[in-house]
Write an enzyme that holds these catalytic residues in place. Structure first.
Site, mmCIF file in Angstrom:
data_model
loop_
_atom_site.group_PDB
_atom_site.id
_atom_site.type_symbol
_atom_site.label_atom_id
_atom_site.label_comp_id
_atom_site.label_asym_id
_atom_site.label_seq_id
_atom_site.Cartn_x
_atom_site.Cartn_y
_atom_site.Cartn_z
ATOM 1 N N ASN A 213 67.880 -16.916 17.115
ATOM 2 C CA ASN A 213 67.769 -16.510 18.526
ATOM 3 C C ASN A 213 67.279 -15.067 18.617
ATOM 4 O OD1 ASN A 213 70.151 -14.652 18.568
ATOM 5 N ND2 ASN A 213 71.215 -16.545 18.045
ATOM 6 N N ASP A 282 75.256 -21.842 17.972
ATOM 7 C CA ASP A 282 76.326 -22.803 18.265
ATOM 8 C C ASP A 282 76.215 -24.052 17.389
ATOM 9 O OD1 ASP A 282 77.662 -21.354 20.197
ATOM 10 O OD2 ASP A 282 76.218 -21.930 21.761
ATOM 11 N N PRO A 310 81.182 -23.288 13.119
ATOM 12 C CA PRO A 310 82.519 -22.740 13.353
ATOM 13 C C PRO A 310 82.441 -21.592 14.343
ATOM 14 C CG PRO A 310 81.670 -22.032 11.211
ATOM 15 C CD PRO A 310 80.703 -23.041 11.754
ATOM 16 N N PHE A 332 82.250 -10.666 22.729
ATOM 17 C CA PHE A 332 81.127 -10.378 23.614
ATOM 18 C C PHE A 332 80.690 -11.680 24.276
ATOM 19 C CE2 PHE A 332 78.917 -6.218 23.636
ATOM 20 C CZ PHE A 332 79.887 -5.502 22.951
ATOM 21 N N LYS A 350 89.106 -17.857 24.279
ATOM 22 C CA LYS A 350 89.154 -17.334 22.907
ATOM 23 C C LYS A 350 90.511 -16.722 22.581
ATOM 24 C CE LYS A 350 84.436 -17.511 22.251
ATOM 25 N NZ LYS A 350 83.606 -17.945 21.135
HETATM 26 O O1 C5P Z 1 81.433 -19.028 22.641
HETATM 27 P P1 C5P Z 1 80.440 -17.965 22.952
HETATM 28 O O2 C5P Z 1 79.254 -17.964 22.014
HETATM 29 O O3 C5P Z 1 79.964 -17.950 24.342
HETATM 30 O O4 C5P Z 1 81.250 -16.612 22.756
HETATM 31 C C1 C5P Z 1 80.664 -15.408 22.438
HETATM 32 C C2 C5P Z 1 81.578 -14.589 21.575
HETATM 33 O O5 C5P Z 1 82.093 -15.378 20.500
HETATM 34 C C3 C5P Z 1 80.870 -13.436 20.889
HETATM 35 O O6 C5P Z 1 81.820 -12.434 20.671
HETATM 36 C C4 C5P Z 1 80.399 -14.061 19.591
HETATM 37 O O7 C5P Z 1 80.185 -13.089 18.584
HETATM 38 C C5 C5P Z 1 81.544 -14.975 19.250
HETATM 39 N N1 C5P Z 1 81.162 -16.202 18.541
HETATM 40 C C6 C5P Z 1 81.542 -16.386 17.241
HETATM 41 N N2 C5P Z 1 81.222 -17.558 16.586
HETATM 42 C C7 C5P Z 1 80.547 -18.525 17.223
HETATM 43 C C8 C5P Z 1 80.156 -18.360 18.553
HETATM 44 C C9 C5P Z 1 80.456 -17.187 19.177
HETATM 45 O O8 C5P Z 1 82.142 -15.487 16.661
HETATM 46 N N3 C5P Z 1 80.253 -19.644 16.576
#
Ligand code: C5P
Length: 408
Positions: A213, A282, A310, A332, A350
């Site tokens: 990304n 994701d 994960p 974030f 979270k």
């Molecule tokens: O779930 P989402 O991606 O929207 O959440 C964003 C936050 O979760 C950020 O702090 C990102 O670094 C963290 N994150 C993570 N592992 C993932 C997805 C997001 O640590 N697989």
């Protein structure tokens, strides 16, 4: 940036070929907003002229303790009392020995001795041949200077003007600038350990291609830098980005989300703070093809099956240390709309005390950003500013939320 605005620096040059780099350093300090008063020893003037340093600093250079331009004829008193810091760059082996002995027979050593020791810090950037650097006398002098309250900035390694290769080169002007800027930052995270994830992840499809990304990693790198400036021991777990590692930060490079998870879990076991800025993919392809997926001429596109990656932040936030409050977790959220609603929901999902929201398209690749800090009490807005300025505010905010540090 104007990280040295309002700071008055006495830049002392002693005899060494690295004096040529002091010209660049002087320029960098001025560009960052400092006023710079150059003082040169007689030996330094063999390597670079006061004319150059005067032109770059915009001030008359001092070189003699008998300089009658000062109305009271005491340049060592006047110059040292004006300074917010004295930076010796380059500092020769001889000059270090002189400082250790408290010699005062020429202006620069005299003003170092005469400085109000509690108020005017002395920073030393050594520069010399590798044998001189390694000599027990130099190492002894270094230790004594540190014990006397000076800040030793270290040396670089590599080719030397004498043709030899090794330790003892003066740090580059940009490294010295970063060290000086960091020196002036409040040490709000002293004795704390901070782990930051940054950048995108790359999920391989085959040996040639993958899914990633637009995350530039700039926000995470800025947070790592700000935490280091605040005195923390910082580990940066970085996805594939081409940014330079901030000074003093330990970097662990990873590629995929699973690599990032493994590295992060290993690093957070002893950390006080975890900041998850990484834009983790994701999903990843279920399997990475062993060879490049080729067109077969049929016109049919390959079907790629995905599986969920994960959630690194969630995994860390669910650990015993995070749940007991020993490890403070910050997440974030990059959103495209309804930032506040999404940020609030994400913080709760979270299970973390603090979530920082930003608008993805307004931050990716940019040097500035604006943030929304969401905690259990409410929301605080950090207005648009450079990522480094925002990172420093965020670090101060995090520091204020931590349980009191154990006294060393
Ligand atoms: O779930 P989402 O991606 O929207 O959440 C964003 C936050 O979760 C950020 O702090 C990102 O670094 C963290 N994150 C993570 N592992 C993932 C997805 C997001 O640590 N697989």
């Amino acid at each position: 940036m104007n990280d040295l605005a309002g700071k008055h620096i006495v830049l002392g040059l002693t005899g060494g070929i690295a004096c040529y780099k002091a010209a660049e350093l002087c320029r960098a300090l001025v560009k960052e907003g400092a006023t710079v008063q150059v003082v040169m020893t007689e030996a330094a003037q063999q390597f670079i002229t006061p004319v150059t340093m005067q032109a770059l600093s915009g001030r008359i250079v001092y070189g003699s303790q008998w300089d009658a331009r000062e109305p009271n004829n005491m340049p060592h008193i006047n110059l040292s009392r004006e300074a917010d810091a004295i930076l010796l760059a380059p500092c020769s082996a001889d000059f270090m020995a002189r400082l250790v002995q408290g010699r005062a027979d020429e202006l620069l050593s005299l003003l170092c001795l005469a400085r109000p020791i509690e108020r005017v810090p002395l920073l030393v950037a050594p520069a010399m041949n590798r044998e001189m650097w390694a000599h027990p006398a130099t190492q002894r002098n270094m230790a004594q200077l540190a014990a006397d309250g000076a800040t030793l900035l270290g040396v670089g390694s590599g080719d030397q003007a004498c043709g030899e290769t090794g330790d003892g080169r003066m740090l580059d002007p940009q490294e010295l600038l970063a060290d000086l800027v960091a020196f002036f930052q409040p040490k709000l995270l002293a004795r704390r350990r901070v782990v930051v994830t940054a950048g995108p992840t790359f999920e391989a499809l085959d040996p040639i291609r993958g899914i990633t990304n637009h995350s530039s990693g700039k926000m995470g790198f800025a947070i790592a830098r700000a935490a280091r400036e605040a005195g923390a021991e910082v580990t940066l777990v970085a996805g594939p980005v081409s940014l330079a590692t901030p000074r003093g930060v330990r970097r662990v490079d990873v590629r995929s989300a699973r690599e990032m998870l493994a590295a992060t879990q290993a690093e957070v076991t002893a950390a006080d703070v975890f900041v998850a800025t990484a834009a983790v993919a994701d999903w990843r392809p279920v399997a990475e093809a062993g060879q490049k997926i080729k067109k077969d001429g049929s016109g049919d596109a390959p079907v790629v099956a995905f599986t969920e990656n994960p959630d690194i932040l969630l995994a860390v936030a669910q650990s015993e240390r995070a749940r007991s409050g020993t490890l403070f977790c910050v997440g974030f959220a990059a959103e495209s709309h309804d930032l506040l609603t999404h940020a609030k929901a994400k913080r709760e999902r979270k299970g973390i005390p603090l979530l920082v929201g930003n608008i993805g398209p307004l931050t990716f690749g940019q040097d500035d950003n604006q943030l929304l800090l969401v905690d259990a009490q409410g929301v605080q807005e950090l207005p648009r500013a450079s990522k480094l300025v925002l990172a420093r505010w965020l670090v101060a905010d995090i520091a204020a939320r931590l349980p009191a540090a154990a006294t060393p």
